[in-house]
Write a protein that holds these residues in place. Structure first.
Motif, mmCIF file in Angstrom:
data_model
loop_
_atom_site.group_PDB
_atom_site.id
_atom_site.type_symbol
_atom_site.label_atom_id
_atom_site.label_comp_id
_atom_site.label_asym_id
_atom_site.label_seq_id
_atom_site.Cartn_x
_atom_site.Cartn_y
_atom_site.Cartn_z
ATOM 1 N N THR A 152 0.838 -1.205 0.000
ATOM 2 C CA THR A 152 0.000 0.000 0.000
ATOM 3 C C THR A 152 0.870 1.251 0.000
ATOM 4 N N ALA A 153 1.929 1.238 0.791
ATOM 5 C CA ALA A 153 2.838 2.389 0.823
ATOM 6 C C ALA A 153 3.509 2.596 -0.527
ATOM 7 N N TYR A 154 3.863 1.506 -1.204
ATOM 8 C CA TYR A 154 4.555 1.636 -2.488
ATOM 9 C C TYR A 154 3.591 1.932 -3.635
ATOM 10 N N LYS A 155 2.483 1.207 -3.721
ATOM 11 C CA LYS A 155 1.586 1.332 -4.865
ATOM 12 C C LYS A 155 0.583 2.479 -4.729
ATOM 13 N N ILE A 156 0.151 2.792 -3.522
ATOM 14 C CA ILE A 156 -0.922 3.775 -3.322
ATOM 15 C C ILE A 156 -0.369 5.127 -2.901
#
Length: 384
Positions: A301-305
């Motif tokens: 989530t931190a990387y993609k969103i």
């Protein structure tokens, strides 16, 4: 928990082979149990779908790479199985995105910054059994760095390594013993030792000199015939071992239970003793699999969103563990009907049980058949 790894080894030399045999069995059983535990958790993650909860079609396309084919040489099941196994073994895994594909790093160097982004360099990628060194540097926001620290798992693995050292020490001792043959000399209580001289006469000799003569004869490379003396017998000593099957079965069960506890896996699940009324599978998902899934959820989530879309659009990435557990549609028909009654469409229900989607207007229509509106609420849903 790990007392069986530290038993007293102050035994007689004749039983040393049995000690080694038991220790080697423990090591092999521990390796097998650890591998089984890691594979159980890794396969649960790999079997589950990684979903991106977003309306952005470009981000949704990433689900293919995350689930089906992370790179050109590995499928999603193999990729995530290896990622989770390494995460459980070494407590951290770095995944490098390159050209819209994902690769697992086998080694890397990183700076020790705390208040700013760290830099990753000297990275070696591993893919389908081959390594590739890249000299490109990445920032923290450009890599997927998974971290998971389980103290009990680490302690157990450390103890198994210690067991290896003790076992190898015993094996080395046995090798030294086996390289030098041992013999047993049986004599009478008042045995008189004599040796024959060159002129054919005999004279008395001491026990130690008699043993030295036998030793020289045993070490000789010539073909010899040993004369048999009255009351004197020379026998070869053999170290034997006898490990009973019941002992190994009991040891295997003990090791399995200890490994299961170390990895937070219910013993019933690990040993295959699940009953119809048991909640062991749910406990396995809750205590053993979910912590790993949450690490993947947060990191992806931190990387993609990112923080902006997470706060504004409520977007996130999640490992959907519901796909891991088998659902019998016949046994669950009543419950699935209730889901339909509270607004789930047919495609959503079919997806939950692993059936292919229909993608029709009928299957995507929603029908509320129960009124869950508040009292005196004119906008409450009416029965259809």
């Amino acid at each position: 928990m790990f007392n069986f790894l530290f038993q007293d080894r102050n035994k007689e030399i004749q039983s040393l082979a049995e000690v080694i045999s038991l220790d080697m069995a423990k090591v092999n059983l521990s390796k097998l149990a650890i591998e089984k535990a890691m594979l159980m958790i890794a396969k649960a993650i790999a079997k589950s779908d990684i979903l991106i909860q977003t309306d952005n079609k470009e981000k949704r396309k990433e689900e293919y790479r995350l689930n089906i084919q992370p790179n050109d040489h590995e499928c999603g099941t193999v990729f995530w199985t290896e990622v989770v196994k390494e995460l459980l073994t070494t407590t951290e895994v770095v995944i490098i995105p390159l050209g819209g594909k994902y690769y697992r790093a086998s080694s890397w160097q990183t700076t020790d910054s705390v208040l700013t982004e760290r830099t990753y360099r000297d990275i070696t990628l591993t893919c389908a059994g081959y390594d590739y060194s890249t000299y490109k540097s990445f920032r923290s926001s450009e890599v997927i760095h998974l971290r998971y620290d389980n103290a009990r798992i680490r302690l157990y693995l450390q103890n198994v390594v210690g067991q290896y050292d003790k076992t190898l020490e015993a094996v080395n001792t046995m090798m030294r013993l086996s390289s030098q043959p041992r013999f047993k000399l049986k004599t009478g209580d008042n045995q008189v030792f004599a040796e024959e001289l060159d002129d054919g006469t005999k004279r008395r000799t001491t026990r130690s000199k008699y043993l030295e003569k036998i030793k020289r004869l045993l070490e000789s490379d010539e073909l010899l015939v040993f004369p048999e003396s009255t009351g004197v017998t020379l026998e070869s000593m053999q170290i034997t071992t006898n490990v009973k099957a019941e002992e190994l079965a009991k040891m295997a069960l003990q090791i399995n239970n200890e490994v299961a506890n170390a990895f937070d896996i219910p013993e019933a699940v690990f040993n295959g003793n699940i009953t119809e009324k048991s909640d062991a599978t749910n406990e396995f998902i809750t205590y053993a699999v979910s912590p790993i899934a949450e690490v993947i959820n947060d990191t992806l989530t931190a990387y993609k969103i990112g923080i902006n879309d997470y706060c504004k659009e409520k977007e996130k990435v999640m490992v959907w563990l519901a796909r891991f557990k088998h659902v019998d549609v016949v046994d669950s028909a009543v419950n699935l009907d209730k889901l339909r009654g509270i607004g789930f469409n047919y495609d959503e229900i079919r997806e939950m049980v692993g059936y292919p989607l229909l993608n029709t207007e009928f299957s995507q229509a929603r029908a509320l058949t129960k009124n869950y509106g508040e009292e005196d609420n004119s906008n409450a849903a009416q029965e259809t």
